[in-house]
Motif scaffolding. Structure first.
Motif, PDB file in Angstrom:
ATOM      1  N   TYR A 113     -13.274   0.504  -1.526  1.00 30.37           N
ATOM      2  CA  TYR A 113     -12.315  -0.461  -0.993  1.00 30.37           C
ATOM      3  C   TYR A 113     -10.953   0.200  -0.790  1.00 30.37           C
ATOM      4  O   TYR A 113     -10.643   1.215  -1.407  1.00 30.37           O
ATOM      5  CB  TYR A 113     -12.108  -1.636  -1.975  1.00 30.37           C
ATOM      6  CG  TYR A 113     -13.334  -2.460  -2.210  1.00 30.37           C
ATOM      7  CD1 TYR A 113     -13.698  -3.459  -1.308  1.00 30.37           C
ATOM      8  CD2 TYR A 113     -14.133  -2.262  -3.319  1.00 30.37           C
ATOM      9  CE1 TYR A 113     -14.830  -4.228  -1.512  1.00 30.37           C
ATOM     10  CE2 TYR A 113     -15.271  -3.023  -3.535  1.00 30.37           C
ATOM     11  CZ  TYR A 113     -15.609  -4.000  -2.631  1.00 30.37           C
ATOM     12  OH  TYR A 113     -16.737  -4.762  -2.827  1.00 30.37           O
ATOM     13  N   VAL A 114     -10.133  -0.441   0.021  1.00 28.86           N
ATOM     14  CA  VAL A 114      -8.714  -0.103   0.135  1.00 28.86           C
ATOM     15  C   VAL A 114      -8.030  -0.712  -1.084  1.00 28.86           C
ATOM     16  O   VAL A 114      -8.293  -1.867  -1.426  1.00 28.86           O
ATOM     17  CB  VAL A 114      -8.105  -0.689   1.432  1.00 28.86           C
ATOM     18  CG1 VAL A 114      -6.589  -0.528   1.442  1.00 28.86           C
ATOM     19  CG2 VAL A 114      -8.734  -0.050   2.665  1.00 28.86           C
ATOM     20  N   HIS A 115      -7.155   0.038  -1.739  1.00 31.97           N
ATOM     21  CA  HIS A 115      -6.441  -0.445  -2.919  1.00 31.97           C
ATOM     22  C   HIS A 115      -5.042  -0.889  -2.534  1.00 31.97           C
ATOM     23  O   HIS A 115      -4.322  -0.175  -1.843  1.00 31.97           O
ATOM     24  CB  HIS A 115      -6.341   0.654  -3.975  1.00 31.97           C
ATOM     25  CG  HIS A 115      -7.660   1.034  -4.546  1.00 31.97           C
ATOM     26  ND1 HIS A 115      -7.805   2.008  -5.493  1.00 31.97           N
ATOM     27  CD2 HIS A 115      -8.905   0.573  -4.302  1.00 31.97           C
ATOM     28  CE1 HIS A 115      -9.074   2.129  -5.814  1.00 31.97           C
ATOM     29  NE2 HIS A 115      -9.762   1.277  -5.097  1.00 31.97           N
ATOM     30  N   LEU A 116      -4.668  -2.066  -3.009  1.00 30.80           N
ATOM     31  CA  LEU A 116      -3.358  -2.630  -2.743  1.00 30.80           C
ATOM     32  C   LEU A 116      -2.711  -3.067  -4.051  1.00 30.80           C
ATOM     33  O   LEU A 116      -3.409  -3.440  -4.999  1.00 30.80           O
ATOM     34  CB  LEU A 116      -3.483  -3.834  -1.797  1.00 30.80           C
ATOM     35  CG  LEU A 116      -4.159  -3.559  -0.450  1.00 30.80           C
ATOM     36  CD1 LEU A 116      -4.430  -4.862   0.296  1.00 30.80           C
ATOM     37  CD2 LEU A 116      -3.317  -2.623   0.387  1.00 30.80           C
ATOM     38  N   HIS A 167       0.851  -1.187   0.000  1.00 25.77           N
ATOM     39  CA  HIS A 167       0.000   0.000   0.000  1.00 25.77           C
ATOM     40  C   HIS A 167       0.886   1.237   0.000  1.00 25.77           C
ATOM     41  O   HIS A 167       1.717   1.411   0.896  1.00 25.77           O
ATOM     42  CB  HIS A 167      -0.904   0.006   1.228  1.00 25.77           C
ATOM     43  CG  HIS A 167      -1.821   1.185   1.287  1.00 25.77           C
ATOM     44  ND1 HIS A 167      -2.937   1.291   0.486  1.00 25.77           N
ATOM     45  CD2 HIS A 167      -1.775   2.314   2.034  1.00 25.77           C
ATOM     46  CE1 HIS A 167      -3.544   2.429   0.749  1.00 25.77           C
ATOM     47  NE2 HIS A 167      -2.854   3.080   1.687  1.00 25.77           N
ATOM     48  N   GLY A 168       0.716   2.080  -1.001  1.00 24.74           N
ATOM     49  CA  GLY A 168       1.461   3.328  -1.079  1.00 24.74           C
ATOM     50  C   GLY A 168       0.657   4.454  -0.454  1.00 24.74           C
ATOM     51  O   GLY A 168      -0.536   4.589  -0.692  1.00 24.74           O
ATOM     52  N   LEU A 225       3.865   0.451   2.523  1.00 20.52           N
ATOM     53  CA  LEU A 225       3.601  -0.478   3.620  1.00 20.52           C
ATOM     54  C   LEU A 225       3.404  -1.878   3.071  1.00 20.52           C
ATOM     55  O   LEU A 225       2.750  -2.058   2.035  1.00 20.52           O
ATOM     56  CB  LEU A 225       2.344  -0.045   4.376  1.00 20.52           C
ATOM     57  CG  LEU A 225       2.407   1.343   5.010  1.00 20.52           C
ATOM     58  CD1 LEU A 225       1.026   1.778   5.458  1.00 20.52           C
ATOM     59  CD2 LEU A 225       3.372   1.334   6.170  1.00 20.52           C
ATOM     60  N   THR A 226       3.946  -2.867   3.747  1.00 19.30           N
ATOM     61  CA  THR A 226       3.751  -4.263   3.373  1.00 19.30           C
ATOM     62  C   THR A 226       2.563  -4.803   4.159  1.00 19.30           C
ATOM     63  O   THR A 226       2.501  -4.654   5.381  1.00 19.30           O
ATOM     64  CB  THR A 226       5.010  -5.094   3.669  1.00 19.30           C
ATOM     65  OG1 THR A 226       6.104  -4.546   2.924  1.00 19.30           O
ATOM     66  CG2 THR A 226       4.805  -6.555   3.287  1.00 19.30           C
ATOM     67  N   VAL A 227       1.629  -5.403   3.444  1.00 18.13           N
ATOM     68  CA  VAL A 227       0.420  -5.961   4.053  1.00 18.13           C
ATOM     69  C   VAL A 227       0.524  -7.484   4.017  1.00 18.13           C
ATOM     70  O   VAL A 227       0.786  -8.065   2.961  1.00 18.13           O
ATOM     71  CB  VAL A 227      -0.845  -5.497   3.287  1.00 18.13           C
ATOM     72  CG1 VAL A 227      -2.099  -6.158   3.839  1.00 18.13           C
ATOM     73  CG2 VAL A 227      -0.962  -3.978   3.317  1.00 18.13           C
ATOM     74  N   VAL A 252       1.913   5.347  -6.292  1.00 20.04           N
ATOM     75  CA  VAL A 252       0.675   5.803  -5.647  1.00 20.04           C
ATOM     76  C   VAL A 252       1.013   6.729  -4.488  1.00 20.04           C
ATOM     77  O   VAL A 252       0.426   7.800  -4.335  1.00 20.04           O
ATOM     78  CB  VAL A 252      -0.173   4.602  -5.166  1.00 20.04           C
ATOM     79  CG1 VAL A 252      -1.328   5.063  -4.286  1.00 20.04           C
ATOM     80  CG2 VAL A 252      -0.698   3.812  -6.356  1.00 20.04           C
ATOM     81  N   GLY A 253       1.968   6.338  -3.674  1.00 21.89           N
ATOM     82  CA  GLY A 253       2.365   7.151  -2.536  1.00 21.89           C
ATOM     83  C   GLY A 253       2.879   8.518  -2.932  1.00 21.89           C
ATOM     84  O   GLY A 253       2.607   9.523  -2.270  1.00 21.89           O
ATOM     85  N   LYS A 254       3.597   8.590  -4.059  1.00 22.35           N
ATOM     86  CA  LYS A 254       4.147   9.863  -4.548  1.00 22.35           C
ATOM     87  C   LYS A 254       3.050  10.863  -4.902  1.00 22.35           C
ATOM     88  O   LYS A 254       3.267  12.064  -4.841  1.00 22.35           O
ATOM     89  CB  LYS A 254       5.034   9.624  -5.770  1.00 22.35           C
ATOM     90  CG  LYS A 254       6.383   9.058  -5.439  1.00 22.35           C
ATOM     91  CD  LYS A 254       7.215   8.870  -6.701  1.00 22.35           C
ATOM     92  CE  LYS A 254       8.574   8.301  -6.368  1.00 22.35           C
ATOM     93  NZ  LYS A 254       9.372   8.091  -7.591  1.00 22.35           N
ATOM     94  N   ARG A 255       1.873  10.376  -5.263  1.00 22.78           N
ATOM     95  CA  ARG A 255       0.768  11.277  -5.617  1.00 22.78           C
ATOM     96  C   ARG A 255       0.252  12.035  -4.401  1.00 22.78           C
ATOM     97  O   ARG A 255      -0.444  13.032  -4.536  1.00 22.78           O
ATOM     98  CB  ARG A 255      -0.391  10.498  -6.241  1.00 22.78           C
ATOM     99  CG  ARG A 255      -0.074   9.897  -7.578  1.00 22.78           C
ATOM    100  CD  ARG A 255      -1.320   9.450  -8.305  1.00 22.78           C
ATOM    101  NE  ARG A 255      -2.267   8.755  -7.465  1.00 22.78           N
ATOM    102  CZ  ARG A 255      -2.753   7.553  -7.692  1.00 22.78           C
ATOM    103  NH1 ARG A 255      -2.363   6.882  -8.739  1.00 22.78           N
ATOM    104  NH2 ARG A 255      -3.634   7.007  -6.885  1.00 22.78           N
ATOM    105  N   HIS A 256       0.574  11.555  -3.213  1.00 29.76           N
ATOM    106  CA  HIS A 256       0.022  12.134  -1.994  1.00 29.76           C
ATOM    107  C   HIS A 256       1.055  12.868  -1.144  1.00 29.76           C
ATOM    108  O   HIS A 256       0.720  13.370  -0.079  1.00 29.76           O
ATOM    109  CB  HIS A 256      -0.653  11.031  -1.161  1.00 29.76           C
ATOM    110  CG  HIS A 256      -1.706  10.290  -1.926  1.00 29.76           C
ATOM    111  ND1 HIS A 256      -2.928  10.843  -2.238  1.00 29.76           N
ATOM    112  CD2 HIS A 256      -1.706   9.051  -2.469  1.00 29.76           C
ATOM    113  CE1 HIS A 256      -3.629   9.976  -2.921  1.00 29.76           C
ATOM    114  NE2 HIS A 256      -2.915   8.878  -3.085  1.00 29.76           N
TER     115      HIS A 256
END
Length: 178
Positions: free
Chosen positions: A122-125, A100-101, A145-147, A135-139
């Motif tokens: 939903y949560v996107h993974l 998850h980013g 995070l490892t799920v 994805v994380g860079k967009r925010h």
């Protein structure tokens, strides 16, 4: 020309995932919009869209966000809706780990209360760290995070895979964050 298509793609994503009224159109229960109505609606906003440009946007979208029906008269977003639509998701056993980013600024909240879907269905993974990083860079400053998705699944959580290979789940409790 590419930049113009990118901006149109972002607007189409807004329409098909969150706000069809932005183009004065409606979606059916499965999230499909009439291609003809979408084109007319986008053009009424002062943008320029024709069927060939729409086909190019769908075909070249790296995230495979959109799909047509077989006759290409309807179009929808494949996932990421904040609207309550019935998208076709396959319930599957996930790989042992998913990613998850997010932004560094969200990390404390996630570590204390888990990953929530917030305004989405939903949560996107992701099945790889690189996509999660993007994805994380967009925010903001990205964090991946490892799920422990395999363990979550064995514990009874249901996982779904969208047509464009995004893994989705209702919620990720903190105990499954590795």
């Amino acid at each position: 020309m590419q930049n113009k298509r990118d901006k149109l793609s972002v607007f189409i994503s807004l329409i098909l995932r969150h706000n069809p009224q932005a183009a004065g159109i409606s979606l059916d229960e499965f999230g499909y919009a009439s291609v003809e109505e979408l084109i007319k609606g986008v053009n009424k906003t002062g943008r320029s869209l024709d069927f060939e440009t729409l086909k190019t946007i769908v075909k070249e979208d790296k995230k495979n966000r959109y799909s047509f029906n077989e006759s290409m008269t309807l179009i929808r977003a494949n996932q990421g809706h904040s609207l309550n639509v019935k998208v076709s998701l396959r319930e599957l056993a996930p790989p042992e780990f998913l990613y998850h980013g997010t932004a560094k600024g969200s990390l404390n909240s996630i570590l204390s209360s888990g990953i929530n879907k917030r305004n989405r269905l939903y949560v996107h993974l992701s099945d790889n760290k690189e996509t999660a990083l993007q994805v994380g860079k967009r925010h903001g400053v990205p964090v991946v995070l490892t799920v422990e998705s395999g363990k979550m699944y064995r514990d009874g959580h249901r996982f779904y895979l969208s047509e464009n290979n995004v893994w989705q789940v209702d919620f990720v409790p903190t105990e499954y964050l590795a």
